[in-house]
Design a protein around this motif. Structure first.
Motif, PDB file in Angstrom:
ATOM      1  N   GLN A   1       0.839  -1.199   0.000  1.00  0.00           N
ATOM      2  CA  GLN A   1       0.000   0.000   0.000  1.00  0.00           C
ATOM      3  C   GLN A   1       0.872   1.247   0.000  1.00  0.00           C
ATOM      4  OE1 GLN A   1      -2.481  -0.467   3.382  1.00  0.00           O
ATOM      5  NE2 GLN A   1      -3.892  -1.824   2.289  1.00  0.00           N
ATOM      6  N   LEU A   2       1.649   1.335  -1.056  1.00  0.00           N
ATOM      7  CA  LEU A   2       2.706   2.333  -1.093  1.00  0.00           C
ATOM      8  C   LEU A   2       2.201   3.752  -0.932  1.00  0.00           C
ATOM      9  CD1 LEU A   2       4.872   0.847  -3.872  1.00  0.00           C
ATOM     10  CD2 LEU A   2       5.567   1.314  -1.576  1.00  0.00           C
TER      11      LEU A   2
ATOM     12  N   LEU B   1      12.617   5.725   3.884  1.00  0.00           N
ATOM     13  CA  LEU B   1      13.023   4.321   3.944  1.00  0.00           C
ATOM     14  C   LEU B   1      12.064   3.613   4.878  1.00  0.00           C
ATOM     15  CD1 LEU B   1      16.745   5.119   4.519  1.00  0.00           C
ATOM     16  CD2 LEU B   1      15.840   4.138   2.465  1.00  0.00           C
ATOM     17  N   ASN B   2      11.313   2.647   4.353  1.00  0.00           N
ATOM     18  CA  ASN B   2      10.272   1.995   5.148  1.00  0.00           C
ATOM     19  C   ASN B   2      10.596   0.555   5.399  1.00  0.00           C
ATOM     20  OD1 ASN B   2       8.542   4.050   5.551  1.00  0.00           O
ATOM     21  ND2 ASN B   2       7.247   3.615   3.785  1.00  0.00           N
ATOM     22  N   ASN B   3      10.369   0.107   6.629  1.00  0.00           N
ATOM     23  CA  ASN B   3      10.386  -1.327   6.926  1.00  0.00           C
ATOM     24  C   ASN B   3      11.734  -1.986   6.811  1.00  0.00           C
ATOM     25  OD1 ASN B   3       7.749  -1.327   7.331  1.00  0.00           O
ATOM     26  ND2 ASN B   3       7.167  -2.466   5.513  1.00  0.00           N
TER      27      ASN B   3
ATOM     28  N   ALA C   1      11.875  10.513  -2.721  1.00  0.00           N
ATOM     29  CA  ALA C   1      12.224   9.192  -3.252  1.00  0.00           C
ATOM     30  C   ALA C   1      11.980   8.185  -2.143  1.00  0.00           C
ATOM     31  CB  ALA C   1      13.682   9.163  -3.672  1.00  0.00           C
ATOM     32  N   THR C   2      11.240   7.138  -2.453  1.00  0.00           N
ATOM     33  CA  THR C   2      10.866   6.177  -1.423  1.00  0.00           C
ATOM     34  C   THR C   2      11.454   4.816  -1.723  1.00  0.00           C
ATOM     35  OG1 THR C   2       8.760   7.307  -1.317  1.00  0.00           O
ATOM     36  CG2 THR C   2       8.914   5.208  -0.197  1.00  0.00           C
TER      37      THR C   2
ATOM     38  N   PHE D   1      10.631  -1.621  -3.052  1.00  0.00           N
ATOM     39  CA  PHE D   1       9.966  -0.882  -4.112  1.00  0.00           C
ATOM     40  C   PHE D   1      10.493   0.536  -4.120  1.00  0.00           C
ATOM     41  CE2 PHE D   1       7.044  -4.144  -5.095  1.00  0.00           C
ATOM     42  CZ  PHE D   1       6.723  -4.758  -3.907  1.00  0.00           C
ATOM     43  N   PHE D   2      10.895   0.991  -5.277  1.00  0.00           N
ATOM     44  CA  PHE D   2      11.381   2.356  -5.406  1.00  0.00           C
ATOM     45  C   PHE D   2      10.346   3.173  -6.137  1.00  0.00           C
ATOM     46  CE2 PHE D   2      14.257   5.799  -5.877  1.00  0.00           C
ATOM     47  CZ  PHE D   2      13.972   6.379  -7.095  1.00  0.00           C
ATOM     48  N   ARG D   3      10.012   4.338  -5.520  1.00  0.00           N
ATOM     49  CA  ARG D   3       9.086   5.243  -6.175  1.00  0.00           C
ATOM     50  C   ARG D   3       9.625   6.650  -6.045  1.00  0.00           C
ATOM     51  NH1 ARG D   3       7.621   1.001  -7.459  1.00  0.00           N
ATOM     52  NH2 ARG D   3       5.575   0.057  -7.371  1.00  0.00           N
TER      53      ARG D   3
END
Lengths: 301, 335
Positions: free
Chosen positions: A157-158, B234-236, B265-266, B275-277
Motif C-alpha cells: 500500500q505504497l 526508507l520503510n520497513n 524518493a521512497t 519498491f522504489f518510487r
C-alpha cells in the motif's frame, strides 16, 4: 581395391552418406577429416585415397595424411604429424610433408591451418578479457517470484505509506516554517491543554474517592436530592440543584464530563470549558438559595 | 451497596449448597474458597462471582427472582455487545521472528553504525557522487532507464561501458572522487540486475531488478523532476541486514533535501522486495497530502551483499540469497 569413383558415385550422388548435410544451396560434409567442410568430389575423405587434413587438438595443430598404401589397414591409415607453433615453420613443414601431392590439397591444407591459427589467437585474446557467465533461470522460480512481488506490492500500500510518512514529518516539524497551517498549531496547543486538564481531573477523582463514605455536616439551606420532588417551581431551582447534584455525586459525573470533551473532537471551546470547569472543582461551592414564595396550589376560597 | 452485595453472594452460595449437595461435591468446596476470597475483596464483586459458578450452572436455576433477573439482563447485554473485531492474519503479522531485528536503543548497533563504511557520509564528511553505467552493449530501454535514474539522483553521471572490466574501473572512480558505482545489468534488452558498490572500499550489493517502468509508461505522471535534492523515505528496514541496506540507499542522496522541490524518493521494503518510487508531493491542508508520481519505478530484490568492492571471485560475502532457506517457511524474511 579402392575405387574412388565408384565410392563417390554411390555416396556422393546416388545413395546415402551419413556425413552429408544437405541444405537448399549447398551440401556439407560432417566428416572430421574433411579439409574444406563441403561435400565435393575432391574434398570427400572417403572418396579420395590420397588425402591430407589439418586438425587441432587443445591448441596443438596436426597434419593428417592418408595414402593408398595403407588403405587396407584402417588402424594405421592416418599419419599424424605435429606442426610447429611458429606459423612460418609450420607452413614449411606442411610443404615438406605434402611435397609432390596435388596442388589442391596442399593449398587447402595451408588455408585451413591459417584459419585455425587465427581462431586460436582470438581465443587466447578473449580469455584475457571479461568472461560472461550465463546463469540459468528456472521458469517456475521466476514465475513464483513474480507472483510474490505482486502480492507484496498489494500488501505494501505504497501510496498510503508515503502519505502517512509525509504527514508524520509535517507534524514533527521537519519542514520548519515553509507550510503555514495555523489551525494545526492551535490544535496542538489544545491537545496539550487537554492532557494537562485530564491529569488534573484524575488527581481530583482520587481525592474524591477518598471522601466517599465520610460524613459531612451541611447547612440547612442546601437542597438534598430527596427534597427535589417536593418543589413545584423546578425551573428556578434546577440551575442551583444541578450544581449541587454534581458536586455531591462527583464519581459518576466526572467520567461523563471527561468523555464529552474528547468525543466532541477537541476543537473549539468545549475542552477549554471543561478545563475551566474542572479547575473549579477543587473549591467548595456554597450556593445561596433565595426561596421564593411557593405559589399556593389551591386558590383560597 | 457493598454490604448488600456481600449478603447476596453469600445467599447465592448457600442456596447452591442446599440445592445440589450430592451432584457436585466439588463446587461447595470451591464456593467455600470463593466466598472466603470474596469477603476479603468486597469492592470487586461481580467479576469473580461469575467465574466461580460451575460450568453446568445456568441462569434459570437461581431461585431468587431478583438475582435471576439481574443475571439474565447481564447475559443479554453481553450477547448484544458486538463481538470484538478480529484482527486478520497477514503474512506481516505472522512473520517469523528474526533475531537480528534491530532494537532502536541497541548500543551495539549504534556503535557499529558509527564506525562502518557509511559513517563518513553520515558524519557529513563526503558528498555523494554516483557513476551509473551498464553492462556491455546496452539496448535502448536500459539506456533510457539509466538516464532517468540520473535525473532522480542528484549528482549522478552516466558513462558508456566500453567493455571495461569493473575491477579496473573502480580505482579510476575512486581517483575521480566518486562515492557510488551503479551498474545496471541487461538481459534481452531489459534491465534485470543492479550492482551497487560503495566506493572507498564499501559494501557491494547485487540486486535483481524487476518491473521497471520508464517515465513515459507511467499513468497520470507529472512533469520531469527538477534539480532539487529529493527527500528520502526508507520503510520497513528492520533487521541488521535491512538496516545496512537502508544506509546504503540513504547515502546515495545528498544530506540536506531541498524542501522547495517537494520531491521524495521512497524505498519501501515489503517481504524482501524493495519498491522504489519517486513522487512530488503537495500538502493540501495539515491532514491531507497529494502525491503525484514522476520518475521511474522499479523493484529490487537483494541477492548478495559483499564486504569490499566488487570482486566476484575472492570477495567476502556478508550475505547471499539462498532460495531454499526462504522456501521452507513462507513467513520468513531477511530484510
Amino acid at each position: 581395391m579402392q575405387h574412388d569413383d565408384v565410392i563417390w558415385d554411390v555416396i556422393g550422388n546416388r545413395a546415402f552418406c551419413s556425413f552429408k548435410v544437405k541444405t537448399k544451396v549447398q551440401n556439407f560434409c560432417r566428416n572430421e577429416y574433411n579439409i574444406t567442410g563441403l561435400c565435393n568430389r575432391s574434398s570427400c575423405p572417403l572418396a579420395n585415397s590420397q588425402y591430407a587434413t589439418i586438425r587441432e587438438e587443445k591448441g596443438q595443430c596436426f597434419l593428417y595424411m592418408k595414402v593408398i598404401e595403407r588403405a587396407a589397414f584402417p588402424a594405421r591409415m592416418w599419419e599424424k604429424v605435429k606442426l610447429s607453433k611458429n606459423y612460418e615453420k609450420a607452413l614449411e613443414q606442411i610443404d615438406q610433408n605434402l611435397i609432390y601431392w596435388p596442388r589442391f590439397i596442399r593449398h587447402k591444407c595451408k588455408q585451413r591451418f591459417t584459419k585455425i591459427t587465427q581462431y586460436l589467437i582470438r581465443i587466447r585474446k578473449l580469455t584475457l578479457k571479461r568472461q560472461r557467465k550465463l546463469v540459468p533461470l528456472s521458469r517456475k522460480v521466476e514465475a513464483r517470484e513474480k507472483r510474490k512481488e505482486e502480492k507484496a506490492l498489494i500488501a505494501a500500500q505504497l501510496d498510503n505509506a508515503i502519505e502517512k510518512e509525509l504527514l508524520e514529518r509535517l507534524k514533527q516539524g521537519t519542514y520548519g516554517d515553509i507550510y503555514n497551517f495555523p489551525i494545526h498549531a492551535f490544535d496542538k496547543a489544545l491537545e496539550h491543554q487537554d492532557e494537562e486538564s485530564e491529569t488534573d481531573s484524575e488527581e481530583e477523582e482520587e481525592e474524591d474517592d477518598e471522601d466517599v463514605g465520610k460524613k459531612e455536616f451541611v447547612a440547612e439551606d442546601e437542597i438534598e436530592e430527596s427534597d427535589l420532588s417536593d418543589f413545584e417551581d423546578m425551573d428556578n431551582l434546577k440551575a442551583g440543584s444541578d450544581e449541587h447534584e454534581e458536586s455531591s455525586e462527583e464519581d459518576e459525573s466526572e467520567e461523563e464530563m471527561e468523555e464529552e470533551p474528547e468525543a466532541s473532537g477537541s476543537k473549539g471551546k468545549m475542552p477549554l470549558k471543561g478545563a475551566v470547569f474542572r479547575k473549579k472543582r477543587a473549591y467548595v461551592e456554597i450556593e445561596y438559595e433565595q426561596e421564593m414564595e411557593p405559589v399556593p396550589k389551591s386558590k383560597a376560597t | 451497596m457493598d454490604v448488600v452485595e456481600e449478603h447476596d453472594i453469600q445467599d447465592k452460595h448457600t442456596k447452591k449448597k442446599t440445592k445440589k449437595p450430592k451432584k457436585q461435591p466439588k463446587p461447595p468446596h470451591e464456593n467455600g474458597n470463593d466466598s472466603m476470597i470474596e469477603k476479603t475483596e468486597p469492592e470487586h464483586v461481580d467479576a469473580p462471582a461469575e467465574f466461580s459458578f460451575p460450568p453446568t450452572f445456568s441462569v434459570s436455576e437461581i431461585k431468587n427472582k431478583q438475582r435471576r433477573h439481574l443475571m439474565f439482563m447481564k447475559l443479554k447485554q453481553e450477547k448484544r455487545k458486538a463481538p470484538p473485531k478480529e484482527v486478520p492474519k497477514t503474512i506481516e503479522n505472522q512473520r517469523v521472528y528474526d533475531e537480528t531485528t534491530v532494537n532502536p536503543e541497541d548500543e551495539e548497533v549504534a556503535f557499529d553504525e558509527g564506525t562502518d563504511e557509511f559513517s563518513a557520509y553520515f558524519n557529513r564528511l563526503t558528498n555523494p557522487k554516483v557513476l551509473i553505467t551498464t553492462s556491455d552493449r546496452p539496448r535502448g530501454r536500459t539506456v533510457r532507464f539509466c538516464n532517468q535514474l540520473a535525473t532522480v539522483i542528484p549528482d549522478a553521471h552516466v558513462y558508456y561501458r566500453r567493455g571495461l572490466a569493473l575491477k579496473k574501473v573502480i580505482p579510476q572512480c575512486i581517483a575521480r572522487g566518486f562515492t557510488y558505482l551503479m551498474v545496471i545489468n541487461e538481459d534481452r534488452k531489459v534491465p534485470n540486475g543492479m550492482v551497487l558498490c560503495h566506493l572507498p572500499d564499501g559494501p557491494t550489493a547485487h540486486f535483481k531488478v524487476s518491473s521497471v517502468r520508464l517515465r513515459k509508461e507511467m499513468k497520470r505522471r507529472g512533469k520531469d523532476p527538477t534539480e532539487h535534492s529529493p527527500e528520502v523515505i526508507l520503510n520497513n528496514f528492520t533487521t541488521r541486514l535491512g538496516h545496512s541496506m537502508g544506509r546504503l540507499f540513504a547515502a546515495l542522496f545528498p544530506h540536506d533535501p531541498q524542501f522547495v522541490g517537494r520531491q521524495v524518493a521512497t524505498f519501501h521494503n515489503q517481504r524482501d522486495f524493495i519498491f522504489f518510487r519517486f513522487h512530488r508531493y503537495i500538502f493540501k491542508n495539515e491532514k491531507r497530502v497529494g502525491i503525484q508520481e514522476l520518475g521511474p519505478r522499479f523493484t529490487l530484490k537483494l541477492r548478495s551483499l559483499q564486504k569490499g568492492t566488487f570482486d566476484s571471485k575472492f570477495g567476502e560475502y556478508e550475505w547471499v540469497l539462498k532460495r531454499h532457506e526462504n522456501d521452507v517457511c513462507r513467513r520468513r524474511f531477511n530484510l
